[in-house]
Scaffold this motif. Sequence first.
Motif, PDB file in Angstrom:
ATOM      1  N   ARG A   1       1.951  -3.081   1.922  1.00 34.98           N
ATOM      2  CA  ARG A   1       3.355  -2.654   2.027  1.00 34.98           C
ATOM      3  C   ARG A   1       3.834  -2.489   3.474  1.00 34.98           C
ATOM      4  NH1 ARG A   1       0.788  -0.305  -1.973  1.00 34.98           N
ATOM      5  NH2 ARG A   1       0.137   1.439  -0.696  1.00 34.98           N
ATOM      6  N   SER A   2       3.225  -3.207   4.406  1.00 37.15           N
ATOM      7  CA  SER A   2       3.611  -3.072   5.820  1.00 37.15           C
ATOM      8  C   SER A   2       3.674  -4.411   6.529  1.00 37.15           C
ATOM      9  CB  SER A   2       2.592  -2.200   6.555  1.00 37.15           C
ATOM     10  OG  SER A   2       2.368  -1.001   5.887  1.00 37.15           O
ATOM     11  N   ARG A   3       4.047  -5.442   5.828  1.00 42.50           N
ATOM     12  CA  ARG A   3       4.047  -6.772   6.420  1.00 42.50           C
ATOM     13  C   ARG A   3       5.027  -6.844   7.603  1.00 42.50           C
ATOM     14  NH1 ARG A   3       5.044 -10.035   1.980  1.00 42.50           N
ATOM     15  NH2 ARG A   3       2.925 -10.779   1.651  1.00 42.50           N
ATOM     16  N   VAL A   4       4.598  -7.484   8.683  1.00 43.07           N
ATOM     17  CA  VAL A   4       5.491  -7.767   9.820  1.00 43.07           C
ATOM     18  C   VAL A   4       5.397  -9.262  10.120  1.00 43.07           C
ATOM     19  CG1 VAL A   4       5.283  -5.461  10.872  1.00 43.07           C
ATOM     20  CG2 VAL A   4       3.691  -7.279  11.559  1.00 43.07           C
TER      21      VAL A   4
ATOM     22  N   THR B   1      -2.468  -7.182   4.148  1.00 44.84           N
ATOM     23  CA  THR B   1      -3.483  -7.180   3.077  1.00 44.84           C
ATOM     24  C   THR B   1      -3.063  -8.089   1.924  1.00 44.84           C
ATOM     25  OG1 THR B   1      -4.144  -4.957   3.707  1.00 44.84           O
ATOM     26  CG2 THR B   1      -4.709  -5.657   1.479  1.00 44.84           C
ATOM     27  N   GLU B   2      -1.778  -8.044   1.552  1.00 46.10           N
ATOM     28  CA  GLU B   2      -1.305  -8.918   0.458  1.00 46.10           C
ATOM     29  C   GLU B   2      -1.521 -10.391   0.812  1.00 46.10           C
ATOM     30  OE1 GLU B   2       0.471  -6.485   1.859  1.00 46.10           O
ATOM     31  OE2 GLU B   2       1.639  -5.357   0.384  1.00 46.10           O
ATOM     32  N   ASP B   3      -1.226 -10.737   2.071  1.00 44.77           N
ATOM     33  CA  ASP B   3      -1.401 -12.130   2.512  1.00 44.77           C
ATOM     34  C   ASP B   3      -2.870 -12.540   2.451  1.00 44.77           C
ATOM     35  OD1 ASP B   3       1.324 -12.288   3.153  1.00 44.77           O
ATOM     36  OD2 ASP B   3       0.968 -11.523   5.177  1.00 44.77           O
ATOM     37  N   ALA B   4      -3.742 -11.614   2.860  1.00 45.04           N
ATOM     38  CA  ALA B   4      -5.178 -11.914   2.860  1.00 45.04           C
ATOM     39  C   ALA B   4      -5.652 -12.186   1.436  1.00 45.04           C
ATOM     40  CB  ALA B   4      -5.965 -10.767   3.480  1.00 45.04           C
TER      41      ALA B   4
ATOM     42  N   MET C   1      -3.575   0.050   9.870  1.00 45.38           N
ATOM     43  CA  MET C   1      -4.572  -0.438   8.906  1.00 45.38           C
ATOM     44  C   MET C   1      -5.752   0.536   8.852  1.00 45.38           C
ATOM     45  SD  MET C   1      -5.026  -3.586   7.371  1.00 45.38           S
ATOM     46  CE  MET C   1      -6.351  -4.395   6.505  1.00 45.38           C
ATOM     47  N   VAL C   2      -6.216   0.941  10.023  1.00 49.40           N
ATOM     48  CA  VAL C   2      -7.354   1.869  10.088  1.00 49.40           C
ATOM     49  C   VAL C   2      -6.928   3.227   9.532  1.00 49.40           C
ATOM     50  CG1 VAL C   2      -8.964   3.061  11.648  1.00 49.40           C
ATOM     51  CG2 VAL C   2      -8.387   0.644  12.044  1.00 49.40           C
ATOM     52  N   HIS C   3      -5.732   3.654   9.899  1.00 53.02           N
ATOM     53  CA  HIS C   3      -5.219   4.950   9.425  1.00 53.02           C
ATOM     54  C   HIS C   3      -5.092   4.970   7.903  1.00 53.02           C
ATOM     55  CE1 HIS C   3      -1.983   7.796   8.355  1.00 53.02           C
ATOM     56  NE2 HIS C   3      -2.617   8.569   9.216  1.00 53.02           N
ATOM     57  N   ASP C   4      -4.608   3.882   7.341  1.00 49.54           N
ATOM     58  CA  ASP C   4      -4.402   3.840   5.878  1.00 49.54           C
ATOM     59  C   ASP C   4      -5.706   3.658   5.106  1.00 49.54           C
ATOM     60  OD1 ASP C   4      -1.774   4.046   6.521  1.00 49.54           O
ATOM     61  OD2 ASP C   4      -1.107   2.219   5.498  1.00 49.54           O
ATOM     62  N   GLY C   5      -6.762   3.284   5.818  1.00 49.35           N
ATOM     63  CA  GLY C   5      -8.069   3.136   5.153  1.00 49.35           C
ATOM     64  C   GLY C   5      -8.403   1.687   4.872  1.00 49.35           C
ATOM     65  N   VAL C   6      -9.357   1.179   5.633  1.00 49.85           N
ATOM     66  CA  VAL C   6      -9.736  -0.231   5.531  1.00 49.85           C
ATOM     67  C   VAL C   6     -10.378  -0.542   4.177  1.00 49.85           C
ATOM     68  CG1 VAL C   6     -11.427  -1.857   6.459  1.00 49.85           C
ATOM     69  CG2 VAL C   6      -9.895  -0.637   8.015  1.00 49.85           C
ATOM     70  N   GLU C   7     -11.132   0.400   3.634  1.00 50.64           N
ATOM     71  CA  GLU C   7     -11.837   0.151   2.366  1.00 50.64           C
ATOM     72  C   GLU C   7     -10.843  -0.126   1.227  1.00 50.64           C
ATOM     73  OE1 GLU C   7     -14.623  -0.673   1.298  1.00 50.64           O
ATOM     74  OE2 GLU C   7     -14.401  -0.242  -0.841  1.00 50.64           O
ATOM     75  N   ALA C   8      -9.734   0.591   1.225  1.00 47.63           N
ATOM     76  CA  ALA C   8      -8.722   0.365   0.176  1.00 47.63           C
ATOM     77  C   ALA C   8      -8.140  -1.042   0.297  1.00 47.63           C
ATOM     78  CB  ALA C   8      -7.618   1.407   0.280  1.00 47.63           C
ATOM     79  N   GLN C   9      -7.985  -1.522   1.527  1.00 43.79           N
ATOM     80  CA  GLN C   9      -7.447  -2.869   1.751  1.00 43.79           C
ATOM     81  C   GLN C   9      -8.459  -3.911   1.273  1.00 43.79           C
ATOM     82  OE1 GLN C   9      -4.320  -2.431   3.011  1.00 43.79           O
ATOM     83  NE2 GLN C   9      -4.863  -0.264   3.253  1.00 43.79           N
ATOM     84  N   ARG C  10      -9.715  -3.661   1.598  1.00 45.60           N
ATOM     85  CA  ARG C  10     -10.791  -4.576   1.176  1.00 45.60           C
ATOM     86  C   ARG C  10     -10.824  -4.695  -0.355  1.00 45.60           C
ATOM     87  NH1 ARG C  10     -15.155  -5.066  -1.294  1.00 45.60           N
ATOM     88  NH2 ARG C  10     -15.080  -2.903  -2.007  1.00 45.60           N
ATOM     89  N   ARG C  11     -10.739  -3.547  -0.991  1.00 48.94           N
ATOM     90  CA  ARG C  11     -10.810  -3.529  -2.456  1.00 48.94           C
ATOM     91  C   ARG C  11      -9.636  -4.307  -3.059  1.00 48.94           C
ATOM     92  NH1 ARG C  11     -10.163   1.752  -3.810  1.00 48.94           N
ATOM     93  NH2 ARG C  11     -11.731   2.334  -2.312  1.00 48.94           N
ATOM     94  N   TYR C  12      -8.463  -4.133  -2.472  1.00 46.49           N
ATOM     95  CA  TYR C  12      -7.282  -4.846  -2.964  1.00 46.49           C
ATOM     96  C   TYR C  12      -7.501  -6.363  -2.868  1.00 46.49           C
ATOM     97  CZ  TYR C  12      -2.483  -6.505  -3.458  1.00 46.49           C
ATOM     98  OH  TYR C  12      -1.357  -7.175  -3.874  1.00 46.49           O
ATOM     99  N   VAL C  13      -7.999  -6.806  -1.702  1.00 45.43           N
ATOM    100  CA  VAL C  13      -8.213  -8.249  -1.504  1.00 45.43           C
ATOM    101  C   VAL C  13      -9.235  -8.758  -2.513  1.00 45.43           C
ATOM    102  CG1 VAL C  13      -9.025 -10.037   0.102  1.00 45.43           C
ATOM    103  CG2 VAL C  13      -7.604  -8.151   0.957  1.00 45.43           C
TER     104      VAL C  13
ATOM    105  N   HIS D   1      -9.830  -7.588  12.693  1.00 50.05           N
ATOM    106  CA  HIS D   1      -8.651  -7.524  13.560  1.00 50.05           C
ATOM    107  C   HIS D   1      -7.650  -6.493  13.024  1.00 50.05           C
ATOM    108  CE1 HIS D   1      -5.022  -8.992  15.726  1.00 50.05           C
ATOM    109  NE2 HIS D   1      -5.898  -9.421  16.616  1.00 50.05           N
ATOM    110  N   PHE D   2      -8.166  -5.294  12.791  1.00 48.90           N
ATOM    111  CA  PHE D   2      -7.356  -4.249  12.176  1.00 48.90           C
ATOM    112  C   PHE D   2      -6.455  -3.559  13.191  1.00 48.90           C
ATOM    113  CE2 PHE D   2     -11.488  -3.999   9.693  1.00 48.90           C
ATOM    114  CZ  PHE D   2     -11.041  -4.846   8.699  1.00 48.90           C
ATOM    115  N   GLY D   3      -5.187  -3.452  12.846  1.00 47.99           N
ATOM    116  CA  GLY D   3      -4.258  -2.656  13.643  1.00 47.99           C
ATOM    117  C   GLY D   3      -4.461  -1.178  13.341  1.00 47.99           C
ATOM    118  N   SER D   4      -3.833  -0.315  14.137  1.00 46.94           N
ATOM    119  CA  SER D   4      -4.112   1.118  13.991  1.00 46.94           C
ATOM    120  C   SER D   4      -3.618   1.654  12.645  1.00 46.94           C
ATOM    121  CB  SER D   4      -3.528   1.914  15.156  1.00 46.94           C
ATOM    122  OG  SER D   4      -2.164   1.663  15.276  1.00 46.94           O
TER     123      SER D   4
END
Length: 266
Positions: A189-192, A198-201, A222-234, A217-220
Amino acid sequence: MTRITFLGTGGGRFATVYQVRRTGGIYLEDGARVHLDPGPGAALAMRFLRLDPAKTDAVLISHCHPDHYGDAEVMLEGMTACSFSRRGVLAGSKSSILGNGDYGPAVSDYHRRIVLEARTMLPGDALSVKDLGVRATRTAHSDPDGIGFRFSTSEGDVCYVSDTELKEDVADEHVGARVLIMSVTRPLRSRVRNHMSTEDAAEMASAIGPEVAVITHFGSKMVHDGVEAQRRYVEDSSGVRTIAAEDFMVLDMGKRIRARRGWRPG
Ligand SMILES: [Zn+2]
């Protein structure tokens, strides 16, 4: 055996300036030793992991943003045994090697001269580093000269998408990859513009269907929101085994692909 070592997993301005994650790039070993995008802190990360810059055979720079080239000149001095031995390859986007008016170059004339071969690469251009085949791939990024890299290793193709928006012609370049390394700067939910979220990945992993997808290549944020949650989504939405890279993570590619934690200081 092919080995991929993550000397850094951060990217974007804030994560780089504040070193939220390290930014030393990626080191690929497959007979040839290639240092990809040696950003700030690459020399320090090499020291921590006991990797010798004098044994590097090529330094590759995907585009001319400092999180991808900050330590490039230092690593070139390393590759050439502190400039005493004219050896190795320097290759990258036109912006990185020669400059394009807006960006670059990332390396001085002097540093282009100390290597055996310095060359710019456009999408589709290929080169060999010993027996390792390297091909430049298309990107859609704010550095218009930016490229990704596709490596034909002894254990299958490794693709490094680099910084890009997700476009069909970008994704097409990586079909058939066994390992797909994606620069995912932004979380859900933060696409620029100019970057992958994460959705694109998830969409790209789903379209390509590699054996393993690696997000890095995580932005800050991404790290703040939790990388593991992004990984799981992908992983959940693509059905592709997905690994969130960690600083100093090592990926060993043989029959199987295994991630292990590299040495961690202190
Ligand atoms: Zn960039």
